[in-house]
Design a protein around this motif. Structure first.
Motif, PDB file in Angstrom:
ATOM      1  N   ARG A 129       0.841  -1.202   0.000  1.00 53.89           N
ATOM      2  CA  ARG A 129       0.000   0.000   0.000  1.00 53.89           C
ATOM      3  C   ARG A 129       0.873   1.247   0.000  1.00 53.89           C
ATOM      4  N   SER A 179      -6.164  -0.118   2.839  1.00 53.17           N
ATOM      5  CA  SER A 179      -5.622   0.630   3.977  1.00 53.17           C
ATOM      6  C   SER A 179      -4.776  -0.305   4.828  1.00 53.17           C
ATOM      7  N   SER A 206     -10.615  -3.307   3.187  1.00 49.89           N
ATOM      8  CA  SER A 206      -9.484  -3.600   4.074  1.00 49.89           C
ATOM      9  C   SER A 206      -9.954  -4.264   5.358  1.00 49.89           C
TER      10      SER A 206
END
Length: 172
Positions: free
Chosen positions: A94, A102, A155
Motif C-alpha cells: 500500500r 488501507s 481492508s
C-alpha cells in the motif's frame, strides 16, 4: 528484591517502545499524501493517523515475542507471525502505491478478529484495548475526513478474514 513484571506490563511496554520508534521515524519524514484507492488527493496524512496503528501492533508483536522467548504458546507462533507478515506485506505494498487497501485497517481488523475469536488469548484484553482507539482514528479519517468508505470496508473485510482464519488455526 527482584520482582517479575506482570505480563501485561511487558506487552504494554512493547507497545510504547514500538510507538515511540514509529514517532521518531514519521516525525522526521515528509508527510505522506493521502490516497483514496490508488489516486492521490490534495491532503497529507497527519502524524496522529500514522502513529495510531503502532500501539496495537507493538502489543501484538510484543506478546508474540514474549511467548517465543519464554517458549509459551508454541502452537500460536506460526499463525501470529503469519498475520504480522502477511498483513505487513500488504501494508508495505500500500505504501508503494501498488494496492488501494488501507494498511492500518488491514492490521487493526486482523488483530481484532484474531483476538476476539474464542477462546481468547491471555493478551487479548491488552491488544484490544489498543485496537479500539486506533479503529476510531482510522474510521474517522477514512470515512469523515477523506471519504474513503469503499477501501476501508475492503481492508476491514480482508484483515478480519485473515485474522479470523489464523486465530482458528492457532486455537484448533
Amino acid at each position: 528484591m527482584n520482582l517479575p513484571l506482570p505480563r501485561a506490563a511487558l506487552v504494554l511496554t512493547s507497545a510504547a517502545i514500538v510507538t515511540a520508534a514509529a514517532w521518531a521515524l514519521f516525525a522526521r519524514l515528509e508527510p505522506m499524501h493521502v490516497q483514496i484507492g490508488l489516486s492521490p488527493v490534495d491532503a497529507t496524512v497527519p502524524l496522529g493517523y500514522q502513529l495510531s496503528v503502532f500501539p496495537a501492533f507493538g502489543a501484538f508483536v510484543g506478546a508474540l515475542a514474549l511467548d517465543v522467548v519464554r517458549g509459551d504458546e508454541r502452537r500460536t507462533w506460526g499463525p501470529r507471525a503469519l498475520l504480522v507478515a502477511s498483513l505487513g506485506l500488504l501494508a508495505v505494498a500500500r505504501l508503494t502505491g501498488a494496492l488501494p487497501l488501507s494498511g492500518h485497517a488491514l492490521f487493526l481488523f486482523g488483530a481484532l478478529a484474531y483476538e476476539i475469536a474464542p477462546p481468547s488469548d491471555r493478551d487479548s484484553t491488552a491488544v484490544l484495548t489498543l485496537v479500539a482507539p486506533a479503529l476510531l482514528v482510522v474510521g474517522w479519517c477514512k470515512l469523515v475526513v477523506w471519504g474513503d468508505p469503499l477501501w476501508l470496508a475492503a481492508s476491514a473485510v480482508l484483515g478480519a478474514l485473515v485474522g479470523g482464519v489464523l486465530a482458528r488455526a492457532a486455537r484448533s
